[in-house]
Design a protein around this motif. Structure first.
Motif, PDB file in Angstrom:
ATOM      1  N   ARG A  49       0.837  -1.205   0.000  1.00 33.39           N
ATOM      2  CA  ARG A  49       0.000   0.000   0.000  1.00 33.39           C
ATOM      3  C   ARG A  49       0.868   1.250   0.000  1.00 33.39           C
ATOM      4  O   ARG A  49       0.587   2.224  -0.716  1.00 33.39           O
ATOM      5  N   GLY A  50       1.920   1.247   0.802  1.00 35.49           N
ATOM      6  CA  GLY A  50       2.808   2.386   0.858  1.00 35.49           C
ATOM      7  C   GLY A  50       3.481   2.677  -0.473  1.00 35.49           C
ATOM      8  O   GLY A  50       3.821   3.826  -0.768  1.00 35.49           O
ATOM      9  N   ALA A  51       3.656   1.633  -1.281  1.00 39.03           N
ATOM     10  CA  ALA A  51       4.269   1.798  -2.597  1.00 39.03           C
ATOM     11  C   ALA A  51       3.235   2.072  -3.687  1.00 39.03           C
ATOM     12  O   ALA A  51       3.602   2.240  -4.849  1.00 39.03           O
ATOM     13  N   ARG A  61      -6.629  -5.598  -3.988  1.00 36.65           N
ATOM     14  CA  ARG A  61      -6.039  -6.213  -5.182  1.00 36.65           C
ATOM     15  C   ARG A  61      -4.648  -5.639  -5.458  1.00 36.65           C
ATOM     16  O   ARG A  61      -4.388  -4.461  -5.234  1.00 36.65           O
ATOM     17  N   LEU A  62      -3.781  -6.493  -6.002  1.00 36.24           N
ATOM     18  CA  LEU A  62      -2.472  -6.069  -6.462  1.00 36.24           C
ATOM     19  C   LEU A  62      -2.570  -5.679  -7.930  1.00 36.24           C
ATOM     20  O   LEU A  62      -3.054  -6.452  -8.757  1.00 36.24           O
ATOM     21  N   ALA A  78       8.791   2.271  -2.674  1.00 34.38           N
ATOM     22  CA  ALA A  78       9.187   2.414  -1.274  1.00 34.38           C
ATOM     23  C   ALA A  78      10.343   1.465  -0.953  1.00 34.38           C
ATOM     24  O   ALA A  78      10.631   0.539  -1.708  1.00 34.38           O
ATOM     25  N   ALA A  79      10.995   1.700   0.171  1.00 34.59           N
ATOM     26  CA  ALA A  79      12.127   0.861   0.569  1.00 34.59           C
ATOM     27  C   ALA A  79      11.696  -0.600   0.626  1.00 34.59           C
ATOM     28  O   ALA A  79      10.707  -0.942   1.257  1.00 34.59           O
ATOM     29  N   GLY A  80      12.449  -1.460  -0.047  1.00 37.99           N
ATOM     30  CA  GLY A  80      12.146  -2.881  -0.048  1.00 37.99           C
ATOM     31  C   GLY A  80      11.015  -3.272  -0.951  1.00 37.99           C
ATOM     32  O   GLY A  80      10.561  -4.417  -0.923  1.00 37.99           O
ATOM     33  N   THR A  81      10.531  -2.356  -1.785  1.00 35.57           N
ATOM     34  CA  THR A  81       9.402  -2.648  -2.658  1.00 35.57           C
ATOM     35  C   THR A  81       9.712  -2.138  -4.054  1.00 35.57           C
ATOM     36  O   THR A  81      10.222  -1.044  -4.224  1.00 35.57           O
TER      37      THR A  81
END
Length: 307
Positions: A90-92, A138-139, A154-157
């Protein structure tokens, strides 16, 4: 990284012959590679989980000599990790809420004259809920024409920008699936508030450092989605091997829904020999009188037949 494999049954009933084939194949692959073999109980689907089934499965595996090298992992104890992964996505900006029902999706595909070999989500809620309450998450998958690039978020994404996922299966050969046309944006958290299989399995495999996945070919269709999700979460992609599924006399996959019976734990060698034949292990037609003798021969046969 050293070999780490796993067997991940769902506790919807007792272990049956089809599941034994998958368990045996994954165990043999781990042993042939001097690796670690884990068992994960996939018990997050509350409506389908049968009380006591998980314990019965673990007991049956033990009776058959298929013992994990580490304590069993229970998905029901890992719900916070799935939420963390969803929050990361979600953050990404890679996921969105969806208010569509199955009927609405089916009607949309019918109206658009979309081929219905699979129920590809048409992206109705990509731009917003349009007044509907949120039901699922959903993605977002790349559009069909997106190129071969990866956007760092985002970091790691990260977000891979190709809709086409290709991977080499160690048993089935090269596999390709276009997520945009064959799947569409897929669910990570269901409308009934249950975590979707695709998210849970990717998070679990990554956290357990799984390097090799050996399972039934009925799960082949999920693999491209899982690889895409692995890339979004910036976690490694394991090697895959999908063994042929066991079918009943009507040609249906052997499962609890198609009348599969529980394994006879009093005669484990009978079932193990049958499983070895299904896996086409070259054991020279020998019948073994002990589990130790059977497994010694089966490991050698597997190692000589599967890379």
């Amino acid at each position: 990284m050293s070999y780490r494999g796993r067997f991940a049954p769902s506790p919807t009933g007792p272990l049956h012959f089809g599941s034994l084939v998958s368990a045996l194949a994954s165990w043999l692959d781990a042993r042939a590679h001097d690796g670690v073999w884990l068992v994960r109980i996939e018990d997050i689907d509350g409506p389908r989980t049968v009380p006591g089934a998980a314990e019965d499965i673990l007991s049956t595996l033990d009776r058959f000599g298929l013992r994990a090298d580490e304590p069993p992992i229970w998905q029901s104890a890992r719900l916070a990790r799935y939420q963390q992964a969803l929050d990361q996505l979600r953050g990404a900006g890679l996921v969105y809420p969806c208010g569509c029902t199955r009927k609405e999706i089916s009607d949309s595909l019918l109206n658009a004259h979309t081929r219905n070999t699979t129920l590809a989500y048409p992206g109705t809620c990509r731009t917003g809920l349009h007044g509907k309450p949120a039901r699922a998450w959903r993605l977002r998958v790349p559009d069909e024409g997106d190129g071969e690039r990866t956007e760092k978020r985002a970091a790691g994404t990260s977000e891979p920008r190709s809709a086409t996922i290709t991977f080499e299966d160690r048993w089935q050969g090269m596999q390709t699936q276009n997520l945009a046309t064959e799947v569409g944006d897929f669910v990570l958290r269901r409308a009934d508030d249950q975590w979707a299989y695709q998210l849970a399995v990717v998070v679990d495999d990554a956290d357990a450092d799984i390097t090799h996945i050996v399972r039934g070919a009925d799960l082949m269709d999920s693999t491209a989605r899982q690889i895409y999700l692995q890339r979004c979460l910036s976690v490694p992609t394991p090697a895959y091997l999908h063994v042929p599924v066991v079918t009943n006399s009507q040609g249906e996959k052997l499962s609890k829904q198609t009348g599969a019976t529980a394994l006879d734990t009093s005669r484990p060698l009978d079932a193990l020999h049958a499983a070895a034949r299904h896996l086409k292990l070259e054991m020279n037609g020998q019948t073994h009188s002990s589990l130790e003798s059977f497994y010694n021969a089966a490991i050698k046969a597997w190692a000589s037949g599967v890379e």
